[in-house]
Design an enzyme around this catalytic site. Structure first.
Site, short mmCIF file in Angstrom:
data_model
loop_
_atom_site.label_atom_id
_atom_site.label_comp_id
_atom_site.label_asym_id
_atom_site.label_seq_id
_atom_site.Cartn_x
_atom_site.Cartn_y
_atom_site.Cartn_z
N ASP A 283 0.86 -1.18 0.00
CA ASP A 283 0.00 0.00 0.00
C ASP A 283 0.90 1.25 0.00
OD1 ASP A 283 -2.17 1.69 0.03
OD2 ASP A 283 -3.21 0.67 1.65
C1 BGC Z 1 -5.18 3.06 0.29
C2 BGC Z 1 -5.36 2.05 -0.82
C3 BGC Z 1 -5.27 2.73 -2.16
C4 BGC Z 1 -3.96 3.47 -2.24
C5 BGC Z 1 -3.77 4.19 -3.58
C6 BGC Z 1 -3.95 3.90 0.08
O1 BGC Z 1 -3.87 4.92 1.02
O2 BGC Z 1 -5.12 2.40 1.52
O3 BGC Z 1 -6.60 1.40 -0.68
O4 BGC Z 1 -5.41 1.79 -3.18
O5 BGC Z 1 -3.90 4.44 -1.22
O6 BGC Z 1 -4.65 5.22 -3.73
#
Ligand code: BGC
Length: 760
Positions: A283
């Site tokens: 993530d």
């Molecule tokens: C979130 C993810 C997301 C990623 C990209 C993160 O902060 O937890 O779910 O896909 O950002 O936007």
């Protein structure tokens, strides 16, 4: 559970069970050959570049061009302009050391430009085929814009409405979660990886993110082995079995080991046990964040440990780019290990056909974006996902006789809120609000529309940059009082009122947990004042989580929860309120009375004094306000005559349970027939009820049908916390069928002897 990898040790006799699970997708041999040939030619820096995912907005165009030119990046997220995507792709294919196409990822959570209802709403349809279709439409629109990879589905089980991201998943139940996870993977990826108009799915957030303590986003998850195996991990596994190409690691500590550096999770479970052959992305900044957790000593240590855990691609924090080349040079990481991490990424790019055609067709992009077909599909989805929670005295559908209707509330005419959070590429101006939908639908009604109150978060949201919230207009206390009084005047003037209340979209989603579940701002006071006027009131709820509506549940005659219904929300809600569509959604979360009941879920273990399960608190009921599976319709269904095909079930067999369903009302409608079981005795206590099957049927007024659900013995298998492996235990089981988790029709059956042992 859909996994199947066990030997059978019978108590009395040996039997072998038929494995019905799908197999995780393996890349075709030619993709592997292609990747290996390419790897043989690439430098260590280029290989590491393939493991780097950069966020478009964090670099200037010149910087991004440069990274691509040097082969230092394999993937971008947040590049949504197809012209820019083509330009970057051109550099990758013509100027980089080797022509390797970029992979563009994006949060296509519930639509791309055309926004579908939020995922929690989609689950409330209890219709996996609908969820599959909606994600295939989202895939089509996103792929036409040059997106190859959706960071979705989010399959985290959530049992705590305080958690802001409850809106992104399918709710509290593992069985329903499995169905929705697999359906969405199929919807995104289509019949095979690389099928035209589809993209790669990314199952997230592996694993257990939904159990954040206290519902506080990013806080640790402490999950017992029992709940991990029997609840939290199941939807991820179902998604892998459905062929998910990629996974995303979660932010939080899972039982004190960060998920992103968790070898057990990423290697033992995901790859060894489940046979996952795709790749894992971290993530956002989750790798660097391991230093914050007090897990990695520094960024280099974080890179090393996350690499060892098996995270192939790093989102944004660039520790791989900085530290892996030196780790390879010092032989701390071998080239073979590095190749193993890069290979699945190259294979996916190959399977998507990007090596032969990496470019966006701009004509197709224009044709697909916000097309009539996209809008129609989103409208239908919104109709199928709304839940009618109350309808005393048939206040709904709206009486044809109403000449003047007051439409009140901060969400009644808000385009940005109607889309819901995680609609990053949605455009508020495209969105049909409830006010607009109702005005179009009933042009002869005099609509008296006003906000009554405004609502606002007390702090900034991470979504504000992408979807700025409307500026407040009620700036002084006088303004607020005047507007409140104006709204009540309109309620008095009208024949009836519709109040559209709930949460602004940025009040839920990531970093949007709450300590309370009340209607934010002055909405409850407005609602109570409107009801006190004494004319019929309909409450339309727009929210990403269950809210405390205990007062409304007793005092407002009609409550329709529409979640965030998306781009076509206003049209859909107008159809629902007027009866042109009949609500058929059912809760996939137990709806609490108050925040003190959390976490709340129906499938708790049966424990001491079960008949008093609803009075576990002396100061409030411990039963939910609305149970899991609950939802009303404008018609009434009766269910009678539960029959089992047999009262004995062989461990390798299956049985059928059927009920007679009748639409006893005078309009057509849809009903969800639900089947629950309970194991009476075994090596561990088992939940009081567990969903084991469901189907949604449509019946014309007066129509009746026998609905049959299949129960395979394998569905009764579970991971025994005392034996530490999967078991299928003989004995007596209860079975219920009905229209929610309190279903009354009851029978029992006997599972014949066979104890399954799958040593982990
Ligand atoms: C979130 C993810 C997301 C990623 C990209 C993160 O902060 O937890 O779910 O896909 O950002 O936007």
């Amino acid at each position: 559970m859909s996994f199947c990898r066990f030997s059978v040790l019978a108590v009395a006799v040996s039997v072998s069970l038929v494995c019905i699970a799908q197999k995780p997708a393996s890349p075709p041999a030619k993709a592997t050959r292609f990747a290996n040939d390419l790897l043989a030619k690439m430098s260590v820096e280029e290989k590491v570049g393939q493991l780097e995912q950069a966020a478009g907005q964090l670099y200037t165009d010149t910087q991004s061009d440069d990274l691509v030119r040097k082969g230092q990046v394999g993937s971008f997220l947040f590049v949504t302009d197809p012209v820019r995507a083509n330009a970057l792709q051109h550099i990758a294919m013509t100027e980089a050391p080797h022509p390797i196409p970029l992979l563009f990822g994006y949060d296509v959570i519930h639509g791309f430009r055309t926004i579908n209802p939020i995922p929690l709403a989609m689950a409330s349809s209890w219709d996996p085929a609908l969820a599959e279709h909606a994600q295939s439409m989202a895939a089509r629109e996103a792929r036409a814009a040059g997106i190859h990879w959706a960071f979705s589905p989010m399959v985290d089980i959530a049992r705590d409405a305080r958690w802001g991201r409850i809106m992104e998943g399918a709710g509290e139940d593992p069985y329903l979660g499995e169905q929705m996870a697999a359906a969405q993977v199929r919807g995104f990826q289509g019949p095979y990886i690389g099928a035209p108009d589809y993209l790669l799915a990314c199952v997230k957030h592996f694993g257990g993110y939904g159990a954040a303590e206290g519902g506080r986003d990013y806080d640790s998850s402490d999950i017992s082995d029992d709940l991990l195996h029997n609840v939290y991990l199941r939807p991820y596994h179902a998604a892998v079995d459905a062929g998910a190409a990629t996974m995303m690691s979660a932010y939080m500590d899972l039982n004190s080991v960060p998920a992103s550096g968790n070898v057990w999770l990423m290697q033992d479970v995901l790859r060894k046990e489940w046979g996952f052959k795709g790749f894992v992305v971290s993530d956002w900044d989750a790798v660097k964040s391991l230093t914050v957790h007090g897990y990695a000593a520094d960024a280099a240590d974080a890179a090393r440990r996350v690499f060892d855990a098996g995270i192939n691609m790093e989102m944004t924090s660039s520790t791989y780019r900085k530290y892996l080349p030196a780790l390879v040079a010092s032989k701390a990481i071998s080239v073979v290990q590095l190749d193993d991490m890069v290979r699945p990424i190259l294979e996916m790019k190959y399977e998507l056909g990007l090596f032969t055609n990496p470019y966006v067709d701009l004509d197709k992009f224009k044709k697909e974006t916000l097309s009539a077909e996209q809008r129609a599909s989103a409208e239908h989805a919104a109709e199928e996902t709304a839940i009618l929670l109350r309808n005393e005295g048939h206040v709904l559908p709206l009486a044809k006789s109403a000449k003047t209707i007051a439409l009140i509330g901060p969400l009644a005419d808000s385009q940005v809120d109607t889309m819901g959070s995680w609609s990053l590429h949605g455009v508020p101006a495209d969105t049909i609000t409830i006010a607009q939908g109702l005005r179009e639908k009933l042009p002869n009604v005099q609509w008296l529309v006003t906000k009554g109150v405004e609502i606002k978060r007390t702090d900034a949201s991470i979504f504000d940059a992408q979807a700025p919230e409307p500026k407040p207009t009620l700036l002084t206390e006088d303004d607020k009082k005047r507007e409140f009084a104006h709204a009540l005047d309109l309620v008095k003037q009208a024949d009836m009122s519709i109040l559209v209340l709930g949460e602004a979209m940025n009040m839920n989603g990531e970093r949007a947990s709450r300590a309370t579940l009340t209607l934010p701002g002055n909405q409850e006071t407005l609602l109570e004042a409107a009801v006190a006027v004494g004319k019929p009131v309909v409450l339309v709820l727009m929210t990403g989580r269950p809210l405390d509506i205990t007062w409304a549940a007793e005092n407002v005659p009609a409550i329709l929860n529409v979640w965030y219904p998306g781009t076509e929300g206003g049209h859909a809600v107008a159809n629902l309120l007027t009866g042109d569509a009949n609500p058929s959604g059912k809760l996939t979360v137990s709806w609490p009375r108050s925040v003190g009941q959390l976490p709340l879920y129906y499938n708790t273990n049966r424990t001491q004094n079960p008949e008093a399960a609803a009075t576990r608190y002396w100061d409030e009921s411990s039963a939910p306000l609305y149970p899991f599976g609950f939802g009303l319709s404008y018609t009434q269904f009766t269910m009678t005559d539960l029959k089992l095909s047999s009262d004995r079930l062989a461990p390798d067999g299956s049985m059928e349970a059927s009920v007679h369903v009748r639409n006893a009302g005078d309009v057509a409608g849809e009903e969800v027939v639900q089947m629950y079981t309970h194991q009476r005795a075994g090596s561990a206590s088992r939940p009081v009820r567990e969903l084991k099957g469901f189907t949604k049927i449509r019946l014309a007024a007066g129509e009746e049908r026998v609905v049959t659900l299949k129960l395979a013995a394998d569905e009764l298998r579970y991971w025994s916390p005392s034996l530490k492996h999967d078991v299928l235990e003989p004995g007596t089981f209860d079975l219920w069928m009905g229209d929610d988790s309190t279903a009354k029709l009851h029978s029992t059956f006997q599972l014949d002897a066979a104890t399954i042992a799958a040593k982990r």
